[in-house]
Enzyme design. Sequence first.
Site, PDB file in Angstrom:
ATOM      1  N   SER A  22      21.387 -20.395  -5.309  1.00 41.96           N
ATOM      2  CA  SER A  22      21.348 -19.521  -4.185  1.00 41.96           C
ATOM      3  C   SER A  22      21.164 -20.431  -3.125  1.00 41.96           C
ATOM      4  O   SER A  22      20.641 -21.476  -3.144  1.00 41.96           O
ATOM      5  CB  SER A  22      20.366 -18.338  -4.114  1.00 41.96           C
ATOM      6  OG  SER A  22      19.050 -18.596  -4.125  1.00 41.96           O
ATOM      7  N   LYS A  26       3.991 -18.175   0.263  1.00 42.60           N
ATOM      8  CA  LYS A  26       2.606 -18.116   0.483  1.00 42.60           C
ATOM      9  C   LYS A  26       1.785 -18.279  -0.767  1.00 42.60           C
ATOM     10  O   LYS A  26       0.799 -19.166  -0.741  1.00 42.60           O
ATOM     11  CB  LYS A  26       2.252 -16.978   1.097  1.00 42.60           C
ATOM     12  CG  LYS A  26       0.726 -16.565   1.608  1.00 42.60           C
ATOM     13  CD  LYS A  26       0.472 -15.143   1.948  1.00 42.60           C
ATOM     14  CE  LYS A  26       0.617 -14.189   0.940  1.00 42.60           C
ATOM     15  NZ  LYS A  26       0.217 -12.802   1.148  1.00 42.60           N
ATOM     16  N   LYS A  83      16.715 -10.422   0.256  1.00 44.27           N
ATOM     17  CA  LYS A  83      17.327 -10.364  -0.757  1.00 44.27           C
ATOM     18  C   LYS A  83      18.087  -8.950  -0.661  1.00 44.27           C
ATOM     19  O   LYS A  83      17.583  -7.891   0.399  1.00 44.27           O
ATOM     20  CB  LYS A  83      16.511 -10.392  -1.973  1.00 44.27           C
ATOM     21  CG  LYS A  83      15.280  -9.450  -1.909  1.00 44.27           C
ATOM     22  CD  LYS A  83      14.352  -9.371  -3.045  1.00 44.27           C
ATOM     23  CE  LYS A  83      14.977  -9.009  -4.346  1.00 44.27           C
ATOM     24  NZ  LYS A  83      14.016  -8.759  -5.604  1.00 44.27           N
ATOM     25  N   PHE A  91      14.781 -19.023  -2.038  1.00 45.24           N
ATOM     26  CA  PHE A  91      13.911 -17.689  -2.290  1.00 45.24           C
ATOM     27  C   PHE A  91      13.416 -17.526  -0.921  1.00 45.24           C
ATOM     28  O   PHE A  91      13.169 -18.505   0.019  1.00 45.24           O
ATOM     29  CB  PHE A  91      12.974 -17.752  -3.450  1.00 45.24           C
ATOM     30  CG  PHE A  91      12.324 -18.880  -3.271  1.00 45.24           C
ATOM     31  CD1 PHE A  91      11.060 -19.062  -2.342  1.00 45.24           C
ATOM     32  CD2 PHE A  91      12.006 -20.182  -4.034  1.00 45.24           C
ATOM     33  CE1 PHE A  91      10.049 -19.939  -2.072  1.00 45.24           C
ATOM     34  CE2 PHE A  91      11.286 -21.112  -4.138  1.00 45.24           C
ATOM     35  CZ  PHE A  91      10.044 -21.254  -3.053  1.00 45.24           C
ATOM     36  N   LEU A 136      -0.918 -15.489  -8.663  1.00 45.27           N
ATOM     37  CA  LEU A 136      -0.436 -16.646  -8.122  1.00 45.27           C
ATOM     38  C   LEU A 136       0.611 -17.439  -9.026  1.00 45.27           C
ATOM     39  O   LEU A 136       1.658 -17.905  -8.555  1.00 45.27           O
ATOM     40  CB  LEU A 136      -1.561 -17.480  -7.445  1.00 45.27           C
ATOM     41  CG  LEU A 136      -2.368 -16.952  -6.628  1.00 45.27           C
ATOM     42  CD1 LEU A 136      -3.500 -17.965  -6.173  1.00 45.27           C
ATOM     43  CD2 LEU A 136      -1.538 -16.545  -5.280  1.00 45.27           C
ATOM     44  N   GLY A 169       0.715  -1.323   0.022  1.00 40.29           N
ATOM     45  CA  GLY A 169       0.119   0.128  -0.035  1.00 40.29           C
ATOM     46  C   GLY A 169       0.886   1.281  -0.062  1.00 40.29           C
ATOM     47  O   GLY A 169       0.476   2.240  -0.841  1.00 40.29           O
ATOM     48  N   CYS A 180       5.917 -13.480  -0.662  1.00 39.18           N
ATOM     49  CA  CYS A 180       4.979 -13.788  -1.705  1.00 39.18           C
ATOM     50  C   CYS A 180       5.215 -15.487  -2.158  1.00 39.18           C
ATOM     51  O   CYS A 180       4.329 -16.024  -2.278  1.00 39.18           O
ATOM     52  CB  CYS A 180       5.176 -12.784  -2.770  1.00 39.18           C
ATOM     53  SG  CYS A 180       4.581 -11.236  -2.365  1.00 39.18           S
TER      54      CYS A 180
END
Length: 484
Positions: A274, A284, A344, A277, A226, A21, A281
């Site tokens: 790596s 989920k 990150k 992640f 998604l 937001g 997001c």
Amino acid sequence: MLRVDREPSLNIACVGAGYVGGPTCAVIAHKCAHHRVTVVDISEERIAAWNSDELPIYEAGLSDIVKECKGRNLFFSTDVDGAINEADIIFLAVNTPTKANGVGAGFASDLTYLEAAVRRVVKVARRSKILVEKSTVPCRTAESIAQVAAANARPGVHFQVLSNPEFLAEGTAIHDLLHPDRILIGCMPTEDGLKAQELLTNIYAKWIPRKKIIGMHLWSSELAKLAANALLAQRVSSINAISAICEAVGADVGEVATACGQDSRIGPHFLTASVGFGGSCFRKDILNLVYLSNALKLPQVAKYWEQVNLMNEYQQHRFSKRILAALFNTISDKHIAVLGFAFKKGTSDSRESPAINVVSDLLSEGANIRIHDCKVPSKQIFRDLACSLANGRGSVEVCETPYQAAMNAHALVILTDWADYQTLDYKAIYCSMSKPAYLFDGRSIVDEQEVRQIGFDVHIIGRARERSLPRLYQNVLADSRAVV
């Protein structure tokens, strides 16, 4: 419904002053000076931070935009009802975490905050409004929002629901808002739905080419968010799976990724191996897909997407085990310096950061951890590690510089790809550490040859410690020579 003028002056409200937001509305205010934009939240602490010089989140360029617009046409307030009453368009950007209890726990999204926000809007609103989903939600959530709104609205008050998912990458959120790949606006294909879609399109069109603003059906827009995150996460888990094979056979995952990325059908993006992640997001959204697939009686689809998350967790724990194995399978009371706690570079967000799992694994073995991060505040680090500290045998200290963290450490572990860590004086760090000094690079940012020449015992994700022939091939080669 609202009349669509060429250049209407609108009151825009956003319920939720978080990572979505705040930046989104700041950019809208920046690009649409004729609109009044108000971001509201029930958290007085968060709103106070937005109104201060120390914003609650870090994103490159955000502070400058907020400073330019705040008090002119951008406002942050706890007066939720006042903003709702004045608004023509209301963005819903509240948190939708994964459910911790009840049906779907561990997979489904908890829509408690979203439903509460919708009910508050409907209770307060005295005229028709457009509600815009910005929160990441399961497919067909807009249907539930519309039902709640219709059942509780005042006589003559109507609500149109749009889906406008965000595709921001933390660390580059402002750039992504100013120069997006695309903007999706989903609506129901009714006359009023299409009018609402056009009104929101006109806002974005002030700075985004219309060919990048894509109108579609509500359900497609919700699912696209998604799907996009799931596909990106899938690529990360795929190259990380290859990195495990590379370490076992002596290949270099960077070379393998370059070879694959040159294929125009694959492309080079998200093929950097790596420690895994993170962020709010990917995990989920994949769990949402898993839950949705099971609910739709598609168990094979659910298992496919669930494996992406399982691979990510495996990569993090595999990295922890590599550290433990190199340090003679005992790190109790040893000092380990951790560089990076954000998930990150470019962000202060540590939600679902791989560092949490890696550090927790090391704590369970009794290690004493010193952590440095360029942006994550110490109170957030301790909050993320609270359970691990309560159950572990080790300790955590947050340091102001990487050099303080590395002093007398047995190992240096890089978990976030901050640019600052590429230019450290690794020779000075090596001299300050206990010997042998180990360097574990979970982001492939150091020059392996350079740090190895300094004296470090170097372990880089996706590369074998020594690129010699595996025993299997050594035996084959020996047999062939014997025959000759």
